[in-house]
Structures are given as structure tokens and as C-alpha cells.
Design an enzyme around this catalytic site. Structure first.
Site, mmCIF file in Angstrom:
data_model
loop_
_atom_site.group_PDB
_atom_site.id
_atom_site.type_symbol
_atom_site.label_atom_id
_atom_site.label_comp_id
_atom_site.label_asym_id
_atom_site.label_seq_id
_atom_site.Cartn_x
_atom_site.Cartn_y
_atom_site.Cartn_z
ATOM 1 N N ASP A 71 -29.725 -18.777 37.626
ATOM 2 C CA ASP A 71 -30.596 -17.868 38.366
ATOM 3 C C ASP A 71 -31.915 -17.756 37.609
ATOM 4 O OD1 ASP A 71 -29.683 -16.323 36.246
ATOM 5 O OD2 ASP A 71 -29.385 -14.524 37.436
ATOM 6 N N PHE A 84 -35.261 -23.300 35.067
ATOM 7 C CA PHE A 84 -35.554 -23.538 33.657
ATOM 8 C C PHE A 84 -37.037 -23.457 33.312
ATOM 9 C CE2 PHE A 84 -31.460 -25.739 34.263
ATOM 10 C CZ PHE A 84 -30.700 -25.061 33.322
ATOM 11 N N HIS A 193 -24.415 -26.432 28.812
ATOM 12 C CA HIS A 193 -25.695 -25.785 29.112
ATOM 13 C C HIS A 193 -26.642 -25.891 27.914
ATOM 14 C CE1 HIS A 193 -28.506 -22.565 30.266
ATOM 15 N NE2 HIS A 193 -28.054 -22.754 31.505
#
Length: 228
Positions: A71, A84, A193
Site C-alpha cells: 500500500d 515504492f 520484500h
């Protein structure tokens, strides 16, 4: 108060046509209600006009790479609608710093583009968050509003209508989207991630950026300039 039609009109016509039915689905009412409630006494991130930037910068015809985020950044004036990425006048978040570090290590060049990542978007990179809005200061605050159903449909459309795309799935949330992608005709690159909590467990050294360019070259497509 905004309506579903108001939100739809923030999209370029091509994507409006592709996603027309989604704006009529009952789940989309939840998205509208959440945005209106946030706008009443809170701050929406990104700004309303930027919600669909990821799609508006990249047409279905020129898309090459899809990078899936979770998000938007929830810090003040950070989010610009691209996963990002942040507005250029704000500090660089840790995840983006780690992405830049991996790009420089992988490609072997200094990263010199703006951290708003519009340069990537203009080359056909769809920087798509699973959830497209958030309340300032509250991460994941809009995660259960219906946005994931909307972005799932975007991925289905892209996977079905295009060939030889590259999907970069970083982290558990992004990896959950893998079932939406036809692996027979697209390249799927997965890693942990890029956040400081996990980047050293496999994101650093994944070489997704050079691997993407090798795939594009193999399929006679223009490579991405990741650094400048």
C-alpha cells in the site's frame, strides 16, 4: 463527496474501458465510502488526483514489467501513486533505499533517476500497489476496503491480454498474487520484500533487474534503463 464515477474519471480512457465493470461492483462502494470518510477529517495518501498514477503512466499497450507493492507510503506528502516511489521532495524510505542498492549492485551503474520513479513508469513499468490508498500515519488502514479485488482484476487483465511480461513479486503479500498470472507466457521473479526486516534474506543479490533485461532482449523487446 466523491462518487464512483468521479473516481473512474481520474483514469485514462483506456483503463476506464478495461475496468468499467469494476466500478459497478458492490465492493467498490466500500472503497468510495472509505475515501470519503478519510477526506472528511483525515488526510488521504496519495492525494486523490494521484490514486491511479500507476495506471495513467503506463498503457496496456506499452507495459513490460509489473512490480507489486502493498500500500502507499503513509508519511506526510510521501506517496505519489507509484509503488515504492515517493515524491522527490521527501526523504527516501528504507525499502526504496534497498531497491536502489540492489539496482546499483545488479546493473553496475550509479542510480541517478528521481526517486518518484516516473522514469521507470515512462518505460512501461507498472508500479502497482495492492491497495491504492491509505490514511496518513496509519499503514494498511485501507487494506480491507476492496482495493485488492480491484487490483487483482488489473493483474488478470494484464496477464490475459499480454505476452512476455515480467512480474516482480517481492514479499509474502505480493507472492499471494502469483495465481493471477499465467506463468506459461510470462516471467515471474520472486524474492523477499526489500524492507530492512527482510532484504538481507534474499532481496539483495536477487538480480531481478538484469534478469528482466535478459528476458526482454530474448523476446526482442527494448531493455529497461534502470539507473538513468
Amino acid at each position: 463527496m466523491i462518487t464512483s464515477n468521479d473516481l473512474k474519471n481520474l483514469l485514462k480512457v483506456e483503463w476506464q474501458n478495461e475496468l468499467l465493470n469494476e466500478f459497478k461492483e458492490s465492493y467498490f462502494n466500500g472503497i468510495i465510502e472509505t475515501i470519503n470518510r478519510t477526506n472528511e477529517n483525515k488526510i488521504l495518501c496519495p492525494e486523490l488526483k494521484d490514486i491511479f498514477n500507476a495506471l495513467n503512466y503506463v498503457s496496456l499497450s506499452n507495459i513490460k514489467v509489473i512490480i507489486i507493492g502493498q500500500d502507499p507510503y503513509h508519511g506526510k506528502a510521501q506517496a505519489n501513486g507509484l509503488a515504492f516511489a515517493v515524491n522527490s521532495n521527501t526523504s527516501t524510505p528504507p525499502s526504496l533505499r534497498n531497491i536502489i542498492q540492489e539496482v546499483e549492485s545488479d546493473i553496475g551503474e550509479k542510480f541517478s533517476i528521481e526517486k518518484n520513479l516516473i522514469s521507470w513508469a515512462n518505460q512501461g513499468i507498472l508500479l502497482l500497489n495492492s491497495t491504492l490508498t491509505v490514511e496518513e500515519g496509519k499503514a494498511n488502514s485501507h487494506a480491507n476496503t476492496g482495493w485488492s479485488l480491484f487490483t487483482d482484476q488489473i493483474l488478470r487483465i494484464i496477464s490475459n491480454k499480454k505476452d512476455n511480461l515480467i512480474f516482480m513479486l517481492w514479499g509474502k503479500n505480493a507472492s499471494k498474487k502469483e495465481y493471477l498470472i499465467d506463468s506459461e507466457k510470462h516471467l515471474i521473479l520472486k524474492s523477499v520484500h526489500p524492507s530492512p526486516l527482510s532484504a538481507y534474506k534474499g532481496f539483495f543479490g536477487c538480480k531481478h533487474f538484469s534478469r528482466a533485461n535478459k528476458y526482454l532482449k530474448k523476446n526482442n523487446l527494448d531493455e529497461i534503463n534502470w539507473t538513468s
